[in-house]
Design an enzyme around this catalytic site. Structure first.
Site, PDB file in Angstrom:
ATOM      1  N   ASP A   1       1.068  -1.240  -0.084  1.00 26.76           N
ATOM      2  CA  ASP A   1       0.102  -0.094   0.052  1.00 26.76           C
ATOM      3  C   ASP A   1       0.825   1.098   0.125  1.00 26.76           C
ATOM      4  OD1 ASP A   1      -2.378   1.432   0.214  1.00 26.76           O
ATOM      5  OD2 ASP A   1      -2.064   1.472   2.468  1.00 26.76           O
ATOM      6  N   HIS A   2       0.725   2.219  -0.880  1.00 23.19           N
ATOM      7  CA  HIS A   2       1.333   3.440  -0.928  1.00 23.19           C
ATOM      8  C   HIS A   2       2.928   3.347  -0.954  1.00 23.19           C
ATOM      9  CE1 HIS A   2      -2.203   6.141  -0.429  1.00 23.19           C
ATOM     10  NE2 HIS A   2      -2.453   5.208   0.585  1.00 23.19           N
TER      11      HIS A   2
ATOM     12  N   LYS B   1     -13.266  12.245   9.057  1.00 25.77           N
ATOM     13  CA  LYS B   1     -13.657  12.366   7.471  1.00 25.77           C
ATOM     14  C   LYS B   1     -14.871  13.381   7.284  1.00 25.77           C
ATOM     15  CE  LYS B   1     -12.534   7.454   7.064  1.00 25.77           C
ATOM     16  NZ  LYS B   1     -11.174   7.451   6.705  1.00 25.77           N
TER      17      LYS B   1
ATOM     18  N   HIS C   1      -9.531   4.577  -1.342  1.00 22.68           N
ATOM     19  CA  HIS C   1      -8.666   4.634  -0.213  1.00 22.68           C
ATOM     20  C   HIS C   1      -9.486   5.367   0.722  1.00 22.68           C
ATOM     21  CE1 HIS C   1      -4.459   3.661  -1.349  1.00 22.68           C
ATOM     22  NE2 HIS C   1      -5.122   3.229  -2.399  1.00 22.68           N
ATOM     23  N   GLY C   2      -8.816   5.483   2.133  1.00 21.13           N
ATOM     24  CA  GLY C   2      -9.678   6.418   3.113  1.00 21.13           C
ATOM     25  C   GLY C   2     -11.010   5.910   3.317  1.00 21.13           C
TER      26      GLY C   2
ATOM     27  N   ARG D   1      -7.611  -0.271  13.435  1.00 22.71           N
ATOM     28  CA  ARG D   1      -6.764   0.331  14.536  1.00 22.71           C
ATOM     29  C   ARG D   1      -7.764   0.354  15.601  1.00 22.71           C
ATOM     30  NH1 ARG D   1      -2.659   4.596  11.733  1.00 22.71           N
ATOM     31  NH2 ARG D   1      -1.942   3.458   9.982  1.00 22.71           N
TER      32      ARG D   1
HETATM   33  P1  13P Z   1      -8.677   4.614   6.162  1.00 22.45           P
HETATM   34  O1  13P Z   1      -7.821   5.667   7.024  1.00 22.45           O
HETATM   35  O2  13P Z   1     -10.009   5.144   5.946  1.00 22.45           O
HETATM   36  O3  13P Z   1      -8.867   3.209   7.045  1.00 22.45           O
HETATM   37  O4  13P Z   1      -7.937   4.356   4.919  1.00 22.45           O
HETATM   38  C1  13P Z   1      -6.832   3.509   4.890  1.00 22.45           C
HETATM   39  C2  13P Z   1      -6.233   3.362   3.466  1.00 22.45           C
HETATM   40  O5  13P Z   1      -6.587   4.041   2.456  1.00 22.45           O
HETATM   41  C3  13P Z   1      -5.152   2.680   3.153  1.00 22.45           C
HETATM   42  O6  13P Z   1      -4.641   2.694   2.025  1.00 22.45           O
END
Ligand code: 13P
Length: 384
Positions: A98-99, A198, A228-229, A277
């Site tokens: 990821d990223h 958010k 994402h997010g 988390r």
């Molecule tokens: P959240 O912070 O909403 O869980 O997003 C995680 C994410 O996009 C990991 O790449």
């Protein structure tokens, strides 16, 4: 079965109209819990390690300053563990980076056994993002590895991926990006945000998803969109954390109905980290509050102190430093640390199980073609 690349799973989401959650892990025990939850629902699984999570798993508690060597060690550790877990599992499992920050980080993940990578060039000017992503696609596809790119900027904070303002993805640019780079999937900015804050009643720009998906189809380009997010930040979990001494303020996630509506529009992979988390933090706070004997265990006492020092913190990597090595590897002989592991796994499974059902991925393992990396590499070569 052996780990599979992400590509066949993406193809299945497109064909059958469901989404697959992609769950972030920072340790072997979290990976075990993610896989176990997917097995229970016969769903394929995507586990992801963020670039700096790999630095943490490489043994650097100050993971935000992780070096390439830390990431290489961490990628090998989680790569070997997940490979073994997958081998013993009846469901197809993908291990995704990821990223990914740069080419070297991506290479470290691939060398460590990851079967899918993200290269995040979203902070770069368009042409540079294309160039970097194309370089990664070439290297990865030769090895059968799937690639996710990103276009547009999300707001919010996640490790070192942050921006004060979001810039929504331009659908026309997204199509051009996919055409020029050959990515298998694309993370877009359309109203989601990393982290636990958010905004209230978030409404996603579904039109962006529809526009990109339709245009890719018309151009005959394969590409699945990634959200994402996307954590839902369940209120019942945040409230419990705060009842147990936490001070998480302004927490709001993406409403489930919003996420469900974009799955139908073309989102096939949904990234979840914050919810994991939060559930783990609630469970550990609950355990520490309910067990007086924990105060006599030096490691647990140190964890409680760290949680008290930063009551707003809900990243387990921050407060589990006193048991960092055993948390990462899952190895310990301390029965109370084993209790903590059990709580961590329960938290992960609560979130993952809920989302497998909500995202429609129950039973998806039967819909996914178990393609080997070698076979995938040949397919890419034939289509190039
Ligand atoms: P959240 O912070 O909403 O869980 O997003 C995680 C994410 O996009 C990991 O790449």
């Amino acid at each position: 079965m052996p780990l599979i690349p992400l590509r066949p799973l993406l193809a299945a989401t497109q064909r059958y109209g469901f989404a697959q959650g992609a769950f972030n892990v920072n340790s072997v025990i979290q990976a075990e819990a993610v896989i176990a939850a997917h097995e229970m629902f016969r769903s394929a699984a995507i586990l992801q390690g963020a670039d700096l999570a790999n630095a943490f798993m490489g043994g650097n508690a100050d993971f935000l300053k992780g070096t390439l060597e830390d990431k290489q060690r961490g990628a090998r550790l989680i790569g070997e563990a997940v490979k073994k877990l997958s081998q013993d599992s009846p469901i197809p499992v993908v291990l995704h980076l990821d990223h990914g920050k740069d080419f070297a980080s991506v290479k470290a993940a691939i060398d460590g056994g990851f079967t899918s990578v993200m290269i995040d060039g979203s902070h770069l000017p368009f042409a540079e993002n294309v160039e970097l992503t194309r370089e990664v696609v070439q290297y990865a596809h030769e090895r059968g590895i799937t690639v996710e790119g990103e276009l547009g900027v999300l707001s919010g904070v996640e490790d070192d991926v942050f921006s004060d303002q979001s810039t929504y993805t331009n659908p026309l640019k997204a199509v051009e990006f996919c055409k020029k780079t050959g990515v298998d999937c694309l993370a877009i900015s359309y109203g989601t945000k990393h982290g636990a804050v958010k905004g209230e009643n978030v409404q996603l720009r579904k039109e962006i998803v529809i526009a990109v998906t339709e245009n890719l189809k018309h151009e005959g380009i394969f590409g699945v969109l990634v959200s994402h997010g996307s954590s839902l930040v369940p209120r019942y979990i945040v409230e419990k954390i705060n009842q147990l001494g936490g001070t998480i303020k302004g927490a709001n996630g993406i409403p489930m109905e919003e996420l469900k509506s974009v799955i139908k529009a073309g989102i096939g992979k949904i990234n979840i980290d914050t919810d994991l988390r939060l559930a783990v933090t609630r469970n550990i706070r609950e355990y520490l509050a309910g067990n007086n004997s924990a105060a006599e265990n030096p490691a647990l006492k140190a964890i409680a102190e760290l949680m008290n020092q930063k009551p707003e913190q809900f990243d387990p990597r921050g407060y589990l430093v006193p048991i960092m090595d055993s948390f990462i590897t899952g190895q310990t002989t301390d029965p109370q640390v084993l209790d903590i592991f059990k709580r961590i796994k329960q938290g992960v499974q609560e979130v993952v199980g809920t989302l497998i059902v909500e995202f429609g991925s129950v039973g998806s393992s039967a819909k996914v073609e178990a393609v080997s990396l070698e076979e995938m590499a040949q397919r890419y070569q034939r289509n190039s």
